[in-house]
Design a protein around this motif. Sequence first.
Motif, PDB file in Angstrom:
ATOM      1  N   ILE A 180      -8.717  -2.068  -7.114  1.00 27.36           N
ATOM      2  CA  ILE A 180     -10.019  -1.821  -7.752  1.00 27.36           C
ATOM      3  C   ILE A 180     -10.537  -0.454  -7.327  1.00 27.36           C
ATOM      4  CG2 ILE A 180     -12.452  -2.537  -7.748  1.00 27.36           C
ATOM      5  CD1 ILE A 180     -11.390  -5.458  -7.633  1.00 27.36           C
ATOM      6  N   ASP A 181     -10.451  -0.162  -6.044  1.00 29.31           N
ATOM      7  CA  ASP A 181     -10.929   1.127  -5.534  1.00 29.31           C
ATOM      8  C   ASP A 181     -10.148   2.290  -6.140  1.00 29.31           C
ATOM      9  OD1 ASP A 181     -12.722  -0.319  -3.965  1.00 29.31           O
ATOM     10  OD2 ASP A 181     -11.562  -0.085  -2.118  1.00 29.31           O
TER      11      ASP A 181
ATOM     12  N   GLU B 253      -7.001 -15.728  -1.878  1.00 24.64           N
ATOM     13  CA  GLU B 253      -7.873 -15.031  -0.925  1.00 24.64           C
ATOM     14  C   GLU B 253      -7.063 -14.135  -0.005  1.00 24.64           C
ATOM     15  OE1 GLU B 253     -10.702 -17.498   1.107  1.00 24.64           O
ATOM     16  OE2 GLU B 253     -11.251 -18.531  -0.740  1.00 24.64           O
TER      17      GLU B 253
ATOM     18  N   ARG C  28      -6.110  -6.604  -3.833  1.00 30.68           N
ATOM     19  CA  ARG C  28      -6.875  -6.545  -5.087  1.00 30.68           C
ATOM     20  C   ARG C  28      -7.988  -5.512  -4.971  1.00 30.68           C
ATOM     21  NH1 ARG C  28     -11.047  -8.485  -8.006  1.00 30.68           N
ATOM     22  NH2 ARG C  28     -12.098  -9.384  -6.219  1.00 30.68           N
ATOM     23  N   GLN C  29      -8.680  -5.484  -3.838  1.00 31.30           N
ATOM     24  CA  GLN C  29      -9.767  -4.530  -3.639  1.00 31.30           C
ATOM     25  C   GLN C  29      -9.245  -3.096  -3.580  1.00 31.30           C
ATOM     26  OE1 GLN C  29     -13.111  -5.470  -3.785  1.00 31.30           O
ATOM     27  NE2 GLN C  29     -13.246  -3.267  -4.061  1.00 31.30           N
ATOM     28  N   ALA C  30      -8.093  -2.898  -2.970  1.00 33.24           N
ATOM     29  CA  ALA C  30      -7.495  -1.558  -2.923  1.00 33.24           C
ATOM     30  C   ALA C  30      -7.184  -1.055  -4.328  1.00 33.24           C
ATOM     31  CB  ALA C  30      -6.231  -1.566  -2.064  1.00 33.24           C
TER      32      ALA C  30
ATOM     33  N   ARG D  61       0.830  -1.212   0.000  1.00 31.73           N
ATOM     34  CA  ARG D  61       0.000   0.000   0.000  1.00 31.73           C
ATOM     35  C   ARG D  61       0.864   1.262   0.000  1.00 31.73           C
ATOM     36  NH1 ARG D  61      -5.551  -0.698   1.262  1.00 31.73           N
ATOM     37  NH2 ARG D  61      -6.087  -2.870   1.668  1.00 31.73           N
TER      38      ARG D  61
ATOM     39  N   GLU E 180      -6.792 -10.657  -1.403  1.00 26.71           N
ATOM     40  CA  GLU E 180      -8.050  -9.959  -1.694  1.00 26.71           C
ATOM     41  C   GLU E 180      -8.049  -8.499  -1.224  1.00 26.71           C
ATOM     42  OE1 GLU E 180     -11.655  -9.113  -3.345  1.00 26.71           O
ATOM     43  OE2 GLU E 180     -10.264 -10.747  -3.757  1.00 26.71           O
ATOM     44  N   PRO E 181      -7.535  -8.173  -0.028  1.00 30.07           N
ATOM     45  CA  PRO E 181      -7.526  -6.756   0.369  1.00 30.07           C
ATOM     46  C   PRO E 181      -6.710  -5.879  -0.585  1.00 30.07           C
ATOM     47  CG  PRO E 181      -7.138  -8.141   2.284  1.00 30.07           C
ATOM     48  CD  PRO E 181      -7.080  -9.040   1.079  1.00 30.07           C
TER      49      PRO E 181
END
Length: 197
Positions: A124-125, A114, A120-122, A56, A117-118
Amino acid sequence: MGRRREFDVEKALDAVLCVFWRKGYEGASYTDLTEAAGVERPALYAAFGNKEALFRRALARYYERYLSYIPEALQLPTAREVAAHILYSAIDLNTRYPAHTGCLGINGVLAGSEDAEPVRQALIDARAAGEAQLRERFERARAEGDLPATARPDALAAFVMAVLHGMAVQAKAGFSRDKLETVAEQALVTWPVGSAS
């Protein structure tokens, strides 16, 4: 009194950014990251936290250091100039560094476990936020007559993002700058023009 860090945190962050850019989140091993940073694993964790936190931070650094062309583009006078500036600047970035082609935001985690996933979602966001900025800019262009009244700012924003992301994947796969520029040219041929243009 705590021990002073014996490494340059900024240089270490730049180094791990390049590893994530080249290998993606899951492809970057702890060994890759520590070797690139030039520190042992405990020092890397002490400075940045776990691998997700490190990614991040690297992603934030990527946006800060390499994506300044997006806010620049949003200030341009026409929607077509906005789209062209973004596409051609992305081509430059996606092909500038032979050791890490493509885009960190795309290479980061296209598919993963899995556990990823956090991350990947970051990503996407982050991409959704970029698309929202484009949509708002294109809404303004339609209101100003730069785009026709029938133009769909949401579809145009999604179109630019789809071309952008496709070019990032193709750059990672070895497409040349010249070939990517022909893709951008083809995409811009279809650009709608309003009465004020």
